[in-house]
Design a protein around this motif. Structure first.
Motif: not given
Length: 315
Positions: A25-26, A31-33, A50-59
């Motif tokens: 789904d991601l 959301e996940l390349s 990158a996905y993990k950082l984006k999920s943490k709000g540090t994109h």
């Protein structure tokens, strides 16, 4: 983190402690390349980070690393190429893939030799683009649509006929056991060779056994599995088996066997309908309906092209 490290969807689900369906789904949402290698989805380590950082709000931190955020199928997109996974084992699909590569730009057809049921499941998971299927529903006598409706719930899709072909039983030359129909498979002593679960031939056999009241344990060799029509025919030709289920085309290229035609099966293509796919779907339809494509199939034994390119169902 090294760009050369990549993960399968199963590895991603374990690393993130989420289900594989959530991973798919991601990927579908962008959301996940990811990208495809054959029929398998892969995710680069940098894209996972990158996905993990984006999920943490540090994109914003990702921008410091070149290519940290890459769109799906990035390795081909960067070259202006869109991979197109086409599933199934029939030679007509290889011919179709060549026409797609020749007559379209920016597409690279990738062949996956999965069976009909597994192909539909791969489409549900987002792992394939064009699925071929020949699945008989014994209760209605309908091909493919009953299975497609159940497996692609919630999806918008298009079902188009590729061809029809004769399916039935392979026997030794001279038909020494005088096998004429499905009910004859119940005879004691016959040695059978079968196809794998999920294949159209296996579904055809299982449906016919059910309709004729034949239990699988009555077939000696029901669990003797081969993964393509040619291998099944070869086992009958060599005398290792007395009977197997397959298609007419294969019988025409294998010596020492005869083919008993029992049903004409419809071999269809399924495609997900969305804005992204519409351009190549249009190109595919033009190829299927073209004289050039049909001429390439006419020389192959057992093909009925009278409905080739016909839209059978559209959500």
């Amino acid at each position: 983190m090294s760009q050369e490290i990549s993960y399968t969807t199963e590895e991603i689900s374990k690393l993130l402690k989420i289900s594989k369906l959530t991973v798919y789904d991601l990927i579908k949402k962008g959301e996940l390349s990811s990208y495809r290698v054959g029929k398998q989805m892969r995710v680069d380590a940098s894209d996972l980070e990158a996905y993990k950082l984006k999920s943490k709000g540090t994109h914003t931190q990702v921008q410091q690393e070149p290519q940290a955020v890459i769109s799906p199928s990035s390795s081909m997109v960067s070259q202006g190429i869109r991979p197109l996974v086409l599933t199934g084992q029939d030679i007509s699909l290889d011919i179709l893939a060549k026409h797609l590569e020749k007559k379209t730009t920016g597409l690279r057809p990738l062949r996956s030799y999965a069976g009909s049921l597994d192909s539909l499941i791969s489409m549900y998971k987002g792992e394939s683009d064009i699925v071929s299927t020949h699945l008989l529903d014994g209760d209605t006598g309908e091909y493919n649509l009953p299975y497609i409706r159940k497996l692609l719930v919630g999806s918008s899709y298009l079902v188009v006929n590729l061809l029809s072909r004769n399916a039935g039983i392979y026997v030794a030359q001279g038909n020494p056991h005088n096998i004429k129909n499905w009910s004859d498979l119940s005879r004691p002593g016959l040695r059978f060779v079968n196809r794998e679960k999920g294949s159209g031939a296996r579904v055809l056999l299982d449906e016919q056994l059910r309709l004729h009241g034949i239990k699988t344990d009555q077939l000696k060799g029901y669990n003797y599995i081969q993964t393509d029509h040619l291998s099944v025919a070869a086992k009958v030709a060599s005398g290792e088996a007395d009977v197997g289920v397959g298609i007419e085309k294969t019988a025409s290229i294998v010596d020492q066997i005869e083919f008993i035609s029992l049903i004409q099966e419809r071999y269809d293509l399924v495609m997900i309908k969305n804005a992204e796919n519409q351009s190549w779907i249009n190109a595919l339809m033009l190829i299927l309906q073209s004289k050039d494509f049909k001429q390439g199939l006419q020389a192959i034994a057992g093909y009925d092209l009278s409905r080739t390119g016909e839209i059978l169902f559209e959500t």
